[in-house]
Design an enzyme around this catalytic site. Structure first.
Site, PDB file in Angstrom:
ATOM      1  N   LYS A 150      36.994 -21.730  77.457  1.00 55.58           N
ATOM      2  CA  LYS A 150      38.016 -20.860  76.868  1.00 55.58           C
ATOM      3  C   LYS A 150      39.263 -21.724  76.651  1.00 55.58           C
ATOM      4  CE  LYS A 150      40.408 -16.479  77.916  1.00 55.58           C
ATOM      5  NZ  LYS A 150      40.567 -15.410  78.911  1.00 55.58           N
ATOM      6  N   SER A 194      39.406 -10.903  77.052  1.00 54.60           N
ATOM      7  CA  SER A 194      40.014 -11.841  76.132  1.00 54.60           C
ATOM      8  C   SER A 194      39.168 -13.083  75.869  1.00 54.60           C
ATOM      9  CB  SER A 194      41.377 -12.269  76.671  1.00 54.60           C
ATOM     10  OG  SER A 194      41.218 -13.047  77.848  1.00 54.60           O
ATOM     11  N   SER A 230      38.583 -10.159  81.493  1.00 51.28           N
ATOM     12  CA  SER A 230      38.430 -11.058  80.343  1.00 51.28           C
ATOM     13  C   SER A 230      37.123 -11.826  80.287  1.00 51.28           C
ATOM     14  CB  SER A 230      39.603 -12.045  80.284  1.00 51.28           C
ATOM     15  OG  SER A 230      40.754 -11.364  79.867  1.00 51.28           O
TER      16      SER A 230
END
Lengths: 479, 480
Positions: B82, B157, B181
């Site tokens: 990420k 996310s 997330s």
């Protein structure tokens, strides 16, 4: 109108550690090229995390204990949020409601004897970077960012400038003694902030205003600032005005202050517990260990020198000026039980030895004079083997060469002459040469002492003064 | 290797192929990069593709293997991070415009560990900026689409981590979970995703959202892969003072244990109104599967659940407001315009933060302000303690707590545009886990009628990832 000073101090001290407070960067940044002692942590890069420096926390605990503080067994770091270009994270890691040390007490010597200065708190925080202004430009150096700082806050207990001076000096001395900081003012390792107001003598309540002067880098400037503010605030009060509650700054070292920021109310720093660092706990054993391993503090040393060794305050104060000096003295008096001798050693050390060191820029560690040598010198003196004139004369040579007093005395034949025959001869000669003394003695019987000096001079100071004294009196009686 | 094969590739299979030299890491990496190149214009799962790094590492692994060096099971396997993780020499944005162009000078601990395992970094995946989002629509670099159906969101996310695994762009991805997330995109993309215990995996080098919630964890195609990656990530780190000392277990070898006799609790507060009927049905089905495996499924209560979202956001935004203060445009990121520092910082923060970031900074600043901190920040911390007690008590009754990961099916892109509060409430089942700090694993339980996946969340006590991985794996094997 005469006013009374109400002063509280905040002192920032760079703790002596190898690395910075929350990262592994070298904490010795002084005179290093800008931004050469930086890493993701002290530059505040995204994702970098602070890991507290154990040694720095120990230093803070030590100073707290030295200032008579209680230790919070459960403590934590907090974030103090504000924006400033040299504050890389947008917050400073500090301590808010649970400082490592709180409610301490320091005794100072004031006009009317000892006086207590209450310590509000001793906490740990990180230093910011440095803004360097050059014309319209501002440059940033983050070498200082993250250097460990111990902040000492006092209650507004100071009433005289010289109390502030005494406290500041004693605090500086203390941190050096216990190894918490080098407290080198030149390097900005100790900075003062003064909170000051005035009230009419006799009033009990604290004044309604408070003027804060920040970033004072030396004790002499600190004194000047207080003197300047005393005058400025007195003049305002005399005119019936109340000085504005504000932060004032310095432009130079004259002590003249300038308004910087008017304080409407206290800043909202939005303190909250630093989530990146778990709370810190101490056990009684850990606190005890810190107390146990701490060296004797200057104040305690001084009291001991006065009480146990019978030294006067001024002499004791000079001896404790640095830990090294006190240690040297203590080694020099090792095994000495007679306080008279202790006092002699102290005086020779403080007088001649330290004067020599200052004049020749010699450090204690470089001193060729050993403790035993000074002890021997005093011993020879007390045994009447040398006179004090000779002692004073040979000490520089001892300091320069490291030769023992007894060796020099022997080499140069400086031993005291006790031979009455030899002395009597000189005495006769001196009396004959100074007939006027007999006249003077009619008015002043002590006038004969002049003759002692003359005899000593003739004998290059080697004569035993007591023998000389006796010989002169006897010779004069014969007349 | 073609895209269909890549879409199903697991760590176990890939490592066997690589170890037996039936496939080289360069071949696998190149094939993956080709798929990424082909898919990205539509899906937008990556912010940065590190093609050169990937091929260089793959080549290096192949060379090591040619010399018969002993290698990690992850060696030569392509993965993504990420875009909150710092990688030296690579842009790190956290999905936010304000950090565009910031080339990090250091590696996050997670990346250090992956590099040590000789895994192959494909790139940095898209995410809602700073992790602020449940859908993947709030990235400064454009929304990510769900490859299962591009009209839908992939969840956020860690949206790019989820989406890229769906289309075959890597074998596993490391996400970051502050309130769901990892678990949310795992659920919306039909993957396994683990939010680790707070302190299990080092946060060092991961751009923070809320420091006391942020956790690092793997996302993969099955539970076993998650367990394998966790073995490589878990442990204490001298650079993160909040990492714990609990023993790191050989998670992937503990999966086969029977869950017979295990107690699984379904908190009644999570099965109330507002739960999508298809999600509810899927959970009931999962409970039946557990019963069939010999586990006991009982109803439990987590009474403070209704305060969780509020407490979560008050503390989360407070920490965020402080964490984002460093983004002043002075040392990195985009530059501000203006004559004074204050003008520059206003400009940078004005144009660099999206509305969601500004909203959270304002809420957090308010919650910490003098006069308000007591009723907001401090009160929320008190609620947090009560939430912790809820879980501690529940774990005296059950071994595992099971909830839906998300109360709803994946929404369509743009569906919640005008209602930020609705998005905050969508996190209700995942957010309470973060203030408590316990681990949560999202495991697919089935599909909705529209073909989009549904996931359940398994929660265990602190540092007991082994339990939920075991339970998740047993479930997965049973329904396969």
């Amino acid at each position: 109108m005469v006013y009374e000073l109400i002063i509280g101090l905040e002192i920032h001290i760079h703790a002596k550690t190898k690395s910075k407070m929350f990262c592994r960067c070298d904490a010795k940044y002084f005179s290093a090229p800008p931004n050469s002692h930086v890493c993701p942590v002290c530059l505040g890069l995204p994702g970098a995390l602070p890991v507290p420096n154990k040694k720095a926390i120990e230093q803070c605990i030590k100073l707290s204990l030295a200032l008579g503080c209680n230790i919070n067994k459960f403590s934590k770091f907090d974030r103090k949020n504000y924006f400033y270009p040299d504050l890389p994270k947008g917050y400073q890691i500090s301590q808010y409601d649970l400082p490592f040390g709180y409610e301490g007490n320091v005794e100072i010597e004031s006009t009317a004897g000892t006086k207590s200065i209450r310590i509000t708190r001793v906490h740990m925080e990180e230093d910011t970077g440095k803004s360097i202004h050059s014309g319209a430009k501002t440059m940033l150096d983050f070498n200082k960012s993250g250097v460990p700082l111990v902040e000492v806050v006092t209650e507004p207990d100071f009433r005289e400038i010289k109390d502030v001076t005494f406290f500041a000096k004693r605090l500086r001395q203390t941190v050096k003694y216990i190894g918490v900081s080098d407290a080198d003012m030149e390097k900005g390792q100790m900075r003062f902030e003064v909170n000051m107001s005035l009230r009419k003598v006799g009033e009990a309540a604290l004044p309604k205003y408070k003027v804060e002067v920040k970033n004072i880098g030396s004790i002499s400037v600190l004194e000047k600032v207080i003197a300047y503010e005393l005058k400025r605030q007195s003049e305002l009060l005399d005119k019936g005005e109340t000085p504005v509650q504000e932060t004032r700054g310095l432009r130079d070292l004259t002590g003249v202050t300038h308004s910087q920021r008017i304080k409407e109310e206290s800043n909202d720093y939005r303190y909250f517990p630093e989530p990146d660092i778990p709370p810190i706990t101490f056990t009684d054993e850990q606190i005890f260990a810190n107390r146990e391993t701490m060296c004797e503090l200057p104040t305690d040393k001084k009291a001991r020198y006065m009480k146990d060794c019978g030294l006067d305050s001024a002499l004791a104060e000079t001896l404790i000026a640095t830990k090294g000096r006190a240690e040297w003295f203590e080694q020099a008096i090792e095994g000495v039980t007679d306080n008279k001798v202790v006092s002699q050693i102290a005086k020779w050390f403080v007088g001649d030895v330290i004067a020599f060191m200052n004049a020749n820029k010699v450090k204690l560690a470089q001193l060729k004079l050993s403790h035993e040598m000074l002890r021997e010198l005093v011993e020879l003196l007390n045994l009447g083997k040398i006179s004090s004139t000779i002692a004073k004369q040979i000490l520089p040579e001892m300091l320069e060469t490291g030769k023992k007093a007894s060796v020099i005395v022997k080499e140069k034949g400086l031993e005291v002459v006790n031979d009455e025959g030899a002395i009597n001869e000189i005495v006769k000669k001196v009396i004959a040469a100074n007939p006027k003394v007999l006249e003077d003695m009619k008015k002043n019987p002590a006038a004969y002492k002049f003759l002692i000096g003359q005899v000593m001079k003739e004998m290059q100071g080697k004569a035993n003064p007591q023998v000389v004294d006796k010989a002169i009196l006897e010779a004069l009686q014969e007349k | 290797m073609n895209q269909d094969e890549l879409k199903k590739l697991t760590i176990s299979t890939a490592s066997e192929l690589l170890a037996s030299k039936k496939l080289s890491s360069v071949e696998l990496t190149q094939a993956t990069l080709d798929v990424i190149e082909q898919q990205e214009p539509v899906i937008n799962a990556f912010i940065t593709v590190t093609k050169e790094i990937a091929l260089a590492r793959a080549k290096q692994v192949d060379e090591l293997r040619a010399k018969n060096e002993r290698l990690s099971i992850l060696a030569g396997i392509p993965y993504s991070l990420k875009d909150v993780y710092n990688v030296k020499g690579v842009q790190t944005t956290g999905g936010a415009k304000i950090l565009e162009g910031y080339i990090s000078p250091y590696d996050a601990t997670v990346e250090v560990l992956m590099k040590k395992s000789n895994a192959v970094l494909l790139g940095k995946t898209n995410c809602d900026s700073f992790g602020f989002g449940t859908t993947g629509e709030h990235s400064g670099f454009g929304p990510t689409k769900n490859p299962i159906n591009i009209e839908y969101v992939p969840g956020g996310s860690s949206s790019g981590s989820g989406a890229s695994l769906v289309y075959g762009g890597g074998v596993f991805s490391i996400g970051e979970d502050t309130g769901g997330s990892i678990r949310c995109p795992a659920s919306f993309c039909g993957l396994a995703g683990l939010k680790t215990t707070y302190g299990r995996v080092s946060r060092y080098g991961a751009a923070p959202y809320a420091s006391s919630y942020d956790t690092m964890g793997p996302m993969a195609r099955n539970v076993k892969d998650v367990a394998i990656v966790l073995e490589h990530l878990a442990g204490q780190d001298a650079r993160d003072a909040t990492t714990g000392t609990a023993e790191v277990l050989p998670y992937s070898t503990l999966l086969d244990k029977s869950i017979k006799g295990m107690k699984i609790g379904m908190p009644k507060e999570y099965f109330g109104e507002g739960l999508d009927p298809e999600v509810r049905a899927s959970m009931e089905h999962a409970a039946d599967v557990f019963r069939s495996l010999g586990a006991e499924v009982i109803e439990i209560s987590l009474p403070y659940t209704e305060y969780a979202v509020a407490a979560y956001y008050v503390i989360g935004t407070s920490e965020t407001s402080s964490n984002l203060a460093r983004l002043d445009g002075i040392r990195y990121g985009i530059e501000g315009e203006g004559d004074t520092w204050m003008q520059k910082i206003k400009d940078v923060r004005g144009k660099g933060f999206n509305d969601e970031a500004k909203r959270r900074i304002m809420v957090g600043t308010y919650a910490l302000s003098a006069g308000y901190a007591d009723q907001y920040y401090k009160k929320a911390q008190q609620v947090r303690q009560l939430l912790k007690k809820d879980f501690v008590r529940a774990f005296t009754e059950v071994d595992v707590i099971m909830t839906p990961t998300m109360p709803v099916l994946p929404p369509k892109i743009g569906e919640n545009e005008s209602d930020p509060l609705k998005l905050w409430l969508m996190d209700a089942f995942t957010v309470s886990v973060n203030p408590v700090g316990v681990p949560g694993l999202s495991v697919p339980t089935g599909f909705a009628k529209n073909g989009l996946p549904i996931g359940m969340q398994l929660i265990a006590p602190h540092f007991r990832e082994d339990i939920i991985l075991n339970v998740g794996y047993q479930f997965e094997q049973e329904v396969k």
